[in-house]
Write an enzyme that holds these catalytic residues in place. Structure first.
Site: not given
Ligand code: NAP
Length: 319
Positions: A140, A143-144
């Site tokens: 992701c 997200c990261d």
């Protein structure tokens, strides 16, 4: 008194609040059905972790993300009266008129079920993948991505997701390398062109990630050329201390709960007819979880609408 006598029996229970489920909920509620949508995590499914959606018709709001689009979809479904539960369903009993979805918190009852659990990232399939998940390997970018500020990042895959997310990762990473098993991308041309023009993106063609390694965090990759068999060892620069690997090699359907109940193909995708009916009476499937050729937000939303409209047409008021 049986459990069914003192519990709400919904006309339709929708499992999964991605674009398919949210659209089904909207159409079911507007069609006069009592609808319950059950989600285990956050609304939006896969698009909740997507930075930008440029191909959903009408979606031209500057700076809108998949997350904000799904929030508006969820708000719209709720405005028309959809009930909502946050629960993890562990068992589905679908072969009777009043169907049961048994969750960790509660059991839910309904006359129709729409399976809209979507799909999740397929593992890259390299050695060390489990070990470095969360310490260098991610699925992701939204997200990261910011953990890799100024570092080098590798992206496995060559489809829409891999190339789009590689472009997104250039906001953070110093350099992004797409590792693709063929010498041509699968991604849509417009996405490919953006990547080819991006000076931070380079490509390793005919290649797969064979192994991930490091001390505590991901520090290197072994890349195999699938044509020549040649192995190339890549190591993070000493000053960086680590590198990133993002996996976008396709998806697997989230159908484990029902794969022994409804008809699925050899990869676990659910078979439906064009009204989204499965082989079990009263059970429909919509979105990425079903066998289909185009998996997009617009087609997921369309599936949800089709399922709900057909259920509305069939569903008599319940006494
Ligand atoms: P995808 O289209 O299935 O692409 C998967 C990619 O991973 C392919 O390039 C494939 O290579 C490669 N691959 C598969 N298994 C592999 C393995 N074991 N090792 C190495 N590489 C492997 O998946 P996706 O990109 O996640 O997209 C999923 C669906 O969502 C698609 O329908 C896509 O169109 C849609 N989507 C759309 C958008 C958009 O429209 N903006 C964005 C994201 C996703 P080959 O090419 O050689 O098969």
């Amino acid at each position: 008194m049986s459990m069914e006598e003192n519990k709400t029996i919904y006309d339709v229970m929708i499992l999964g609040a991605g674009p398919a489920g949210l659209s089904a909920a909207l159409y079911a509620a507007r069609g006069g059905l009592s609808a319950l949508i059950i989600e285990k995590g956050t609304d939006g499914g896969q698009i909740a972790a997507t930075d930008a959606i440029e191909n959903y018709p009408g979606q031209m709001l500057e700076g809108e993300s998949g997350e904000s689009l799904s929030k508006r979809m969820a708000g719209q479904a709720e405005r028309f009266g959809t009930a909502k539960a946050q629960d993890v369903i562990t068992e589905a009993v679908l072969d009777r008129e009043v169907k049961e979805l048994r969750g960790e918190k509660e059991t839910y009852l309904g006359r129709y079920v729409i399976l809209a659990m979507g799909a999740s990232a397929r593992p890259i399939g390299c050695k060390g993948e489990e070990q470095y998940k969360g310490s260098g390997i991610s699925y992701c970018a939204t997200c990261d991505g910011n953990f890799f500020m100024g570092l080098e990042v590798y992206v496995a895959g060559g489809g829409d997701a891999a190339v789009e997310e590689a472009i997104f990762l250039t906001r953070f990473a110093r350099k992004v390398t797409i590792v693709h098993r063929r010498d041509k991308l699968r991604a849509a041309k417009i996405i490919q062109e953006k990547a080819f023009q991006n000076p931070k993106i380079s490509f390793l063609w005919d290649s797969v990630v064979e192994e991930a390694f490091g001390k505590g965090v991901l520090q290197g990759l072994m890349i195999r050329n699938v044509k020549t068999g040649e192995l190339t060892r890549i190591e993070a620069e000493e000053a960086d201390g680590m590198l990133g690997l993002f996996g976008f090699v396709g998806n697997v359907p989230n159908s484990a709960l029902v794969k022994d109940i409804v008809e699925v193909d050899d990869r676990g995708y659910i078979r439906t007819d064009e009204t989204m009916r499965t082989n079990i009476r009263g059970v429909y499937a919509a979105g990425d979880i079903r066998i289909k050729s185009v998996r997009q937000v617009v087609t997921a939303a369309a599936d949800g609408a089709v399922a709900a409209v057909h259920i509305s047409a069939e569903c008599e008021p319940y006494e």
